[in-house]
Scaffold this motif. Sequence first.
Motif, mmCIF file in Angstrom:
data_model
loop_
_atom_site.group_PDB
_atom_site.id
_atom_site.type_symbol
_atom_site.label_atom_id
_atom_site.label_comp_id
_atom_site.label_asym_id
_atom_site.label_seq_id
_atom_site.Cartn_x
_atom_site.Cartn_y
_atom_site.Cartn_z
ATOM 1 N N MET A 1 72.869 72.759 24.138
ATOM 2 C CA MET A 1 72.451 71.374 24.231
ATOM 3 C C MET A 1 71.689 70.952 22.973
ATOM 4 N N PHE A 2 70.863 71.860 22.458
ATOM 5 C CA PHE A 2 70.079 71.531 21.268
ATOM 6 C C PHE A 2 70.987 71.255 20.081
ATOM 7 N N ILE A 3 71.980 72.121 19.863
ATOM 8 C CA ILE A 3 72.872 71.953 18.713
ATOM 9 C C ILE A 3 73.693 70.679 18.857
ATOM 10 N N ALA A 4 74.218 70.419 20.045
ATOM 11 C CA ALA A 4 75.020 69.216 20.256
ATOM 12 C C ALA A 4 74.185 67.953 20.047
ATOM 13 N N THR A 5 72.979 67.932 20.589
ATOM 14 C CA THR A 5 72.112 66.761 20.425
ATOM 15 C C THR A 5 71.713 66.569 18.969
ATOM 16 N N ALA A 6 71.342 67.646 18.302
ATOM 17 C CA ALA A 6 70.919 67.540 16.900
ATOM 18 C C ALA A 6 72.066 67.058 16.014
ATOM 19 N N ASN A 7 73.271 67.561 16.248
ATOM 20 C CA ASN A 7 74.402 67.151 15.421
ATOM 21 C C ASN A 7 74.842 65.728 15.723
ATOM 22 N N ASN A 8 74.756 65.304 16.975
ATOM 23 C CA ASN A 8 75.132 63.929 17.302
ATOM 24 C C ASN A 8 74.107 62.926 16.791
ATOM 25 N N LEU A 9 72.855 63.319 16.715
ATOM 26 C CA LEU A 9 71.836 62.419 16.184
ATOM 27 C C LEU A 9 71.869 62.314 14.661
ATOM 28 N N SER A 10 72.661 63.146 14.011
ATOM 29 C CA SER A 10 72.716 63.100 12.553
ATOM 30 C C SER A 10 73.380 61.831 12.036
ATOM 31 N N VAL A 11 74.032 61.049 12.901
ATOM 32 C CA VAL A 11 74.625 59.785 12.459
ATOM 33 C C VAL A 11 73.591 58.658 12.433
ATOM 34 N N VAL A 12 72.406 58.906 12.963
ATOM 35 C CA VAL A 12 71.337 57.906 12.945
ATOM 36 C C VAL A 12 70.782 57.819 11.521
ATOM 37 N N PRO A 13 70.671 56.606 10.965
ATOM 38 C CA PRO A 13 70.153 56.488 9.596
ATOM 39 C C PRO A 13 68.758 57.093 9.460
ATOM 40 N N TRP A 14 68.523 57.722 8.342
ATOM 41 C CA TRP A 14 67.258 58.359 7.963
ATOM 42 C C TRP A 14 66.878 59.544 8.839
ATOM 43 N N TYR A 15 67.795 60.020 9.652
ATOM 44 C CA TYR A 15 67.519 61.196 10.482
ATOM 45 C C TYR A 15 68.271 62.375 9.885
ATOM 46 N N GLN A 16 67.568 63.419 9.557
ATOM 47 C CA GLN A 16 68.201 64.607 9.027
ATOM 48 C C GLN A 16 68.252 65.653 10.129
ATOM 49 N N SER A 17 69.437 66.137 10.403
ATOM 50 C CA SER A 17 69.647 67.079 11.495
ATOM 51 C C SER A 17 68.880 68.376 11.254
ATOM 52 N N PRO A 18 68.206 68.900 12.279
ATOM 53 C CA PRO A 18 67.501 70.168 12.100
ATOM 54 C C PRO A 18 68.457 71.332 11.840
ATOM 55 N N THR A 19 69.698 71.209 12.286
ATOM 56 C CA THR A 19 70.663 72.270 12.021
ATOM 57 C C THR A 19 71.197 72.198 10.593
ATOM 58 N N GLY A 20 70.748 71.218 9.818
ATOM 59 C CA GLY A 20 71.077 71.149 8.403
ATOM 60 C C GLY A 20 70.160 72.024 7.570
ATOM 61 N N SER A 21 69.257 72.733 8.211
ATOM 62 C CA SER A 21 68.344 73.650 7.531
ATOM 63 C C SER A 21 68.762 75.083 7.852
ATOM 64 N N LEU A 22 68.844 75.893 6.826
ATOM 65 C CA LEU A 22 69.281 77.279 7.038
ATOM 66 C C LEU A 22 68.277 78.067 7.868
ATOM 67 N N SER A 23 67.002 77.713 7.806
ATOM 68 C CA SER A 23 66.012 78.437 8.603
ATOM 69 C C SER A 23 66.206 78.178 10.095
ATOM 70 N N THR A 24 66.582 76.968 10.472
ATOM 71 C CA THR A 24 66.826 76.667 11.883
ATOM 72 C C THR A 24 68.060 77.401 12.382
ATOM 73 N N THR A 25 69.122 77.383 11.599
ATOM 74 C CA THR A 25 70.339 78.065 12.041
ATOM 75 C C THR A 25 70.143 79.575 12.078
ATOM 76 N N ALA A 26 69.332 80.112 11.170
ATOM 77 C CA ALA A 26 69.034 81.555 11.216
ATOM 78 C C ALA A 26 68.220 81.901 12.456
ATOM 79 N N ALA A 27 67.279 81.047 12.822
ATOM 80 C CA ALA A 27 66.483 81.291 14.032
ATOM 81 C C ALA A 27 67.365 81.258 15.280
ATOM 82 N N LEU A 28 68.306 80.324 15.325
ATOM 83 C CA LEU A 28 69.223 80.272 16.460
ATOM 84 C C LEU A 28 70.107 81.512 16.507
#
Length: 143
Positions: A1-28
């Motif tokens: 749910m976290f990945i789907a929500t974060a990636n879908n919110l990336s279309v919102v202007p000025w919002y940078q997806s947390p999964t766009g950070s290598l540290s977040t994806t490494a933690a997952l």
Amino acid sequence: MFIATANNLSVVPWYQSPTGSLSTTAALAICVLIAVPLFSISRRAIGAYLKTYIQPSPFMLPFNIISEMSRTVSLALRLYGNVMSGAVIAGILISVPPLLFPGSHAASGPAYRCHPSLHLRHPGNGLHRFRQSLGPRSRDKRQ
């Protein structure tokens, strides 16, 4: 749910997806590295789980351990790469209309400055700079 929500919110202007950070994806991916053996041990005994590492022969033990570690790295890099490639493709699609319509003021509107990670400072000047890099045209040269 976290990945789907974060990636879908990336279309919102000025919002940078947390999964766009290598540290977040490494933690997952590390969470997956911990969760998979725990669920496997809870489903069957620890002996049966550890036995899978030495099947079909005990010589396979180092390869199976490397396989577990490489799966973790692979998960992290694949998620990061997919999210970042989406941002790059969005940047390319945003920068194409000014190249096709260089005099268009609509092409330099707020839609072209919606995502700070795209670094599109002056999208309307791309074609002009490209033409300048080619040098003077042959008909402009005086003989």
